[in-house]
Write an enzyme that holds these catalytic residues in place. Structure first.
Site, PDB file in Angstrom:
ATOM      1  N   LYS A 154       0.837  -1.185  -0.056  1.00 38.66           N
ATOM      2  CA  LYS A 154      -0.045  -0.060   0.183  1.00 38.66           C
ATOM      3  C   LYS A 154       0.798   1.268  -0.125  1.00 38.66           C
ATOM      4  O   LYS A 154       1.330   1.491   0.948  1.00 38.66           O
ATOM      5  CB  LYS A 154      -0.989  -0.155   1.477  1.00 38.66           C
ATOM      6  CG  LYS A 154      -2.036   1.145   1.162  1.00 38.66           C
ATOM      7  CD  LYS A 154      -2.378   1.616   2.546  1.00 38.66           C
ATOM      8  CE  LYS A 154      -1.566   2.927   3.085  1.00 38.66           C
ATOM      9  NZ  LYS A 154      -1.578   4.110   2.245  1.00 38.66           N
ATOM     10  N   GLY A 207       7.116   4.817   8.789  1.00 39.73           N
ATOM     11  CA  GLY A 207       6.425   6.017   8.877  1.00 39.73           C
ATOM     12  C   GLY A 207       6.617   6.510  10.291  1.00 39.73           C
ATOM     13  O   GLY A 207       7.349   6.445  10.813  1.00 39.73           O
ATOM     14  N   SER A 208       5.589   6.958  10.874  1.00 38.58           N
ATOM     15  CA  SER A 208       5.629   7.772  12.224  1.00 38.58           C
ATOM     16  C   SER A 208       5.745   6.661  13.306  1.00 38.58           C
ATOM     17  O   SER A 208       5.119   5.697  13.073  1.00 38.58           O
ATOM     18  CB  SER A 208       4.659   8.837  12.348  1.00 38.58           C
ATOM     19  OG  SER A 208       3.493   8.036  12.789  1.00 38.58           O
ATOM     20  N   THR A 209       6.371   6.995  14.357  1.00 45.37           N
ATOM     21  CA  THR A 209       6.204   6.164  15.489  1.00 45.37           C
ATOM     22  C   THR A 209       4.993   6.179  16.025  1.00 45.37           C
ATOM     23  O   THR A 209       4.771   5.114  16.447  1.00 45.37           O
ATOM     24  CB  THR A 209       7.212   6.913  16.532  1.00 45.37           C
ATOM     25  OG1 THR A 209       8.798   6.989  16.075  1.00 45.37           O
ATOM     26  CG2 THR A 209       7.130   6.091  17.969  1.00 45.37           C
ATOM     27  N   VAL A 211       1.956   6.024  14.418  1.00 39.92           N
ATOM     28  CA  VAL A 211       1.170   4.873  13.573  1.00 39.92           C
ATOM     29  C   VAL A 211       1.975   3.673  13.661  1.00 39.92           C
ATOM     30  O   VAL A 211       1.151   2.752  13.915  1.00 39.92           O
ATOM     31  CB  VAL A 211       1.346   5.467  11.941  1.00 39.92           C
ATOM     32  CG1 VAL A 211       0.559   4.362  11.214  1.00 39.92           C
ATOM     33  CG2 VAL A 211       0.461   6.682  12.009  1.00 39.92           C
ATOM     34  N   GLY A 212       3.217   3.734  13.875  1.00 38.64           N
ATOM     35  CA  GLY A 212       3.821   2.418  14.150  1.00 38.64           C
ATOM     36  C   GLY A 212       3.397   1.725  15.431  1.00 38.64           C
ATOM     37  O   GLY A 212       3.362   0.526  15.385  1.00 38.64           O
ATOM     38  N   GLU A 229      10.178   0.606  10.806  1.00 38.88           N
ATOM     39  CA  GLU A 229      11.101   1.640  10.518  1.00 38.88           C
ATOM     40  C   GLU A 229      10.549   2.987  10.718  1.00 38.88           C
ATOM     41  O   GLU A 229       9.667   3.396  10.079  1.00 38.88           O
ATOM     42  CB  GLU A 229      11.784   1.636   9.313  1.00 38.88           C
ATOM     43  CG  GLU A 229      13.123   2.204   9.372  1.00 38.88           C
ATOM     44  CD  GLU A 229      12.805   3.822   8.613  1.00 38.88           C
ATOM     45  OE1 GLU A 229      12.927   4.615   9.583  1.00 38.88           O
ATOM     46  OE2 GLU A 229      12.616   3.916   7.638  1.00 38.88           O
ATOM     47  N   CYS A 263      13.422  10.437   7.646  1.00 40.25           N
ATOM     48  CA  CYS A 263      13.417   9.858   9.130  1.00 40.25           C
ATOM     49  C   CYS A 263      14.979   9.876   9.398  1.00 40.25           C
ATOM     50  O   CYS A 263      15.384   9.767  10.810  1.00 40.25           O
ATOM     51  CB  CYS A 263      12.874   8.723   9.327  1.00 40.25           C
ATOM     52  SG  CYS A 263      13.349   7.056   8.113  1.00 40.25           S
ATOM     53  N   GLU A 356      10.300  15.321  16.028  1.00 34.21           N
ATOM     54  CA  GLU A 356      10.731  15.102  14.434  1.00 34.21           C
ATOM     55  C   GLU A 356       9.842  15.972  13.501  1.00 34.21           C
ATOM     56  O   GLU A 356       8.803  16.084  13.172  1.00 34.21           O
ATOM     57  CB  GLU A 356      10.539  13.707  14.038  1.00 34.21           C
ATOM     58  CG  GLU A 356      10.954  13.546  12.491  1.00 34.21           C
ATOM     59  CD  GLU A 356      10.614  12.052  12.115  1.00 34.21           C
ATOM     60  OE1 GLU A 356      11.559  11.497  11.740  1.00 34.21           O
ATOM     61  OE2 GLU A 356       9.738  11.411  12.820  1.00 34.21           O
TER      62      GLU A 356
END
Length: 454
Positions: A154, A207-209, A211-212, A229, A263, A356
């Site tokens: 995706k 992606g972002s922490t 959402v991770g 990551e 990142c 970030e």
């Protein structure tokens, strides 16, 4: 039916209208991948390798087309975009050698033979970000396919065009239907189905922490394998004995590459106090010399941000009255432009220092000695990347061992290569991608004892 209009970030003009997949279409793609995996895993290693080489050749033949798509859809400078398209080719070629090297082990045991096998995980879901649509797609796609898995990817809503074209090239190269699919859509729809569907055995997310963390929790409900990551707030540590001219000349590219939407950006420059003034004198012309402009021009080094909303987000870190030491240049008129910006001095509790930014904003902070530099570098929940500048080899090794980060470079800002491991410490990630062992991350190790007793 939902649609998304891809805008050219440099002009704000429409590039393409992309239909977004529904949850039902995501389920159908996953089921097709599960069906295809039954036969794909049985393809002989040499044949799978040849198909991956054919895929690489197809990408190579369309590097200019893919680069032009990335310039239009992502605002990446043309030189960078050509490199990224070529990178997809190179990653496929590198991992095309893996199918014939996924070897198990023979383990000495009494009364029989113990052997291990590397078995494909199954269907792998890749959730790809918008900042590097082609390279990050290839990092998960190539080793997963090489290991005998099928892949449903995706792409980010804003930047699906190159991923969609790469999926077409995979079919043209001879990969069977269902083995590699790209499904544009919303993260809350397609991404969520990849996480929730029981036939998806592994998720690879960049992606972002924040959402991770949600994806990790979703995978935990099924004890589903996951590689993450995530974000970074990396330090660029400059000691007094460093080559200051070189450190200052390269520092802008360590943070302003891809307009800071990286990142791995070294977004905190830490400079030993005794050389801070000299370093800042050298840094200013280097920042102002970054060529920001039309990404279609060969000389452009930095393009626009991805969207108006993201530009507003970046600008929020530099409010009126912010300690702007100096700035570079950016075009006027249409486009989501933001100039390279250096903040100093910055309190260590300032948002621009702790969070970030994901844009062309860097802070400069002094430190006293080696221990102080390491302590400041580690004073963050992130640990993805970083640089160390010194002429003392012993110090370079000590500091590299002491800094809590997954990817470091000494007297350089280059630390990510597809043939070396990549991943983060702390809240910057989970697991390792890339390198010779990457296909192992897409396999289960099966242990088999064979009795030899009569």
């Amino acid at each position: 039916m939902s649609e998304f209009t891809v805008l050219n970030p440099a002009t704000e003009e429409p590039v393409a209208v992309v239909t977004q997949a529904s949850a039902e279409e995501a389920d159908a793609a996953i089921e097709a991948a599960a069906a295809a995996q039954v036969t794909w895993r049985e393809v002989a290693p040499g044949d799978r390798a040849r198909l991956l080489r054919s895929f690489a050749a197809a990408v190579d033949a369309h590097v200019e087309e893919l680069a032009a798509l990335e310039v239009a859809g992502s605002g990446h400078p043309i030189g960078q975009s050509r490199w990224e398209a070529g990178h997809v080719r190179d990653v496929l070629l590198y991992y095309s050698a893996a199918p014939e090297r996924l070897s198990g082990r023979q383990i000495p045991v009494p009364g029989g033979l113990n052997v291990t096998f590397h078995e494909p995980v199954g269907v792998v879901g890749l959730i790809v970000p918008w900042n590097f649509p082609m390279p990050i797609l290839s990092w998960g796609m190539a080793p997963a396919l090489a290991a005998g898995n099928t892949v449903v990817a995706k792409p980010a809503e804003a930047t699906p065009l190159t991923a969609m074209r790469i999926a077409e090239l995979a079919l043209e190269a001879g990969l069977p239907e269902g083995v590699f699919q790209v499904l544009p859509g919303k993260g809350s729809v397609v991404g969520q189905r990849l996480v929730d569907h029981q036939s998806v055995r592994k998720i690879v997310f960049t992606g972002s922490t924040e959402v991770g963390q949600q994806i990790m929790a979703g995978c935990a409900r099924q004890v589903k394998r996951v590689t993450l990551e995530l974000g970074g707030k990396s330090a660029n540590i400059v000691f007094a004995d460093a080559d200051l001219e070189r450190a200052a000349a390269t520092a802008p590219y360590a943070v302003f590459d891809n307009a800071g939407q990286d990142c791995c950006a070294r977004s905190r420059i830490l400079v030993q106090r005794s050389v801070l003034e000299k370093f800042m004198e050298l840094l200013e012309p280097a920042v102002q010399g970054v060529a920001v402009g039309d990404p279609a021009l060969a000389g452009t080094e930095m393009g626009p941000l991805i969207s108006a909303a993201h530009r507003a987000h970046v600008a929020s870190y530099v409010p009126d009255g912010a300690p702007v030491a100096f700035r570079g240049h950016a075009p006027d008129g249409p486009g989501f432009w933001y100039p390279p910006t250096v903040l100093a001095p910055v309190p260590m509790d300032d948002r621009a220092y702790t969070e970030e930014v994901f844009g062309p904003v860097v802070t400069v902070t002094p430190f006293e000695d080696e221990a102080d530099g390491v302590a400041i570098a580690n004073d963050t929940p992130y640990g993805l990347s970083g640089s160390i500048w010194t002429s003392d080899v012993g110090r370079a090794i000590r500091v590299a061992r002491a800094v809590e980060s997954g990817n470091l470079s000494v007297n350089s800002h280059s630390s990510v290569r597809y043939w070396t491991p990549f991943g983060g410490f702390k809240q910057s990630g989970l697991g390792r991608e890339l390198g010779p062992d990457a296909p192992d991350a897409f396999t289960e190790t099966k242990n088999v004892f064979i009795s030899t007793e009569s």
